[in-house]
Write a protein that holds these residues in place. Sequence first.
Motif, short mmCIF file in Angstrom:
data_model
loop_
_atom_site.label_atom_id
_atom_site.label_comp_id
_atom_site.label_asym_id
_atom_site.label_seq_id
_atom_site.Cartn_x
_atom_site.Cartn_y
_atom_site.Cartn_z
N ARG A 1 -24.92 -69.11 -7.38
CA ARG A 1 -26.38 -69.27 -7.39
C ARG A 1 -26.95 -68.75 -8.70
N GLU A 2 -26.56 -67.52 -9.06
CA GLU A 2 -26.91 -66.98 -10.38
C GLU A 2 -25.67 -67.07 -11.28
N SER A 3 -25.86 -66.83 -12.55
CA SER A 3 -24.74 -66.92 -13.48
C SER A 3 -23.75 -65.78 -13.22
N ASP A 4 -22.49 -66.02 -13.59
CA ASP A 4 -21.46 -64.98 -13.42
C ASP A 4 -21.82 -63.74 -14.21
N GLU A 5 -22.43 -63.92 -15.39
CA GLU A 5 -22.83 -62.78 -16.22
C GLU A 5 -23.88 -61.93 -15.51
N THR A 6 -24.84 -62.58 -14.85
CA THR A 6 -25.88 -61.85 -14.12
C THR A 6 -25.30 -61.08 -12.95
N LYS B 1 -22.65 -65.17 -6.84
CA LYS B 1 -21.93 -66.18 -7.61
C LYS B 1 -22.19 -67.56 -7.03
#
Length: 294
Positions: A145-150, A143
């Motif tokens: 760094r990448e999207s929450d969905e990812t 979280k």
Amino acid sequence: VHANYKAQGINPRLIVIINPGNPTGQLFSKDTIEQIIKFSAKNKLAILADEVYQQNIYKVGAKFHSFREVMSKMPEPYNKVELFSLYSISKGYMGDCGIRGGYLEGHNIDKQAWREITKLKDVFNLPTVGEISLDLTVNPPQKGRESDETVEQFETEKQNILDSLKRRAQMCTEYINTMSNITCNPVDAAMYAYARLYFSKGVFEEAARRNMSPDLFYCMEALEKTGVATVPGDGFGQKPGTNHFRTTTLVLPEQNLHDAFQRFKKFNEWFHSEYKHTEKERTVHMGEHLSVPN
């Protein structure tokens, strides 16, 4: 074992530890690891710790302890023992025994020895998919760094795989322990069950006639009659006079594992009935034989 080697003039230099265990599916406690490290220090042994199943822990309340973690908290000379630690993405949750990739970490290793190991490694090329998968394993989506969905999708898929492996481990333990003449410790970790077999005299006689060990004979009959592949215990250095087989928890979908154990259970009953008596005894015992469908 170490003393026996020394008595033969053999000088062991390294001890190999698989934790969590293959083929037994057992998990070492912190105290057990400390004892192994002390033994290694006393006998000047390097340790090769195969820890590729460290994410496959199923026993409630159990915790994986790495050798490096335990060693780092011990005083000298124990924290100076040479240690090689292995990890692989083909276990755990990422590779499912298919994707290949991993790492070797050295601790307290002689610099010249490590240079030679690095030189050897440089002649090998890791598959690109393995490299990507290894990077995702040691550096997963985070979280911020990448999207929450990812992050949510990654964690959900990872947990679903681990939960399924746990259910399959429990299924192996439960099914095997309902079978006649077989016992099996709970699968606490890793991806295998290691069951002990108890045979009558007729099995030993027939196995000898076929020039096989009793557990190899059992496993080959199981493969031919059910299509279920198991590994005989004589390949794992089992205690003399005992017989075992190893089976895996990897079968998917889970219903296929259930169906395989149903076939295997029926085979097991047939096998012990078919070879219950020696050839001499069979001339006077005319019992009914169970049929095993193809």
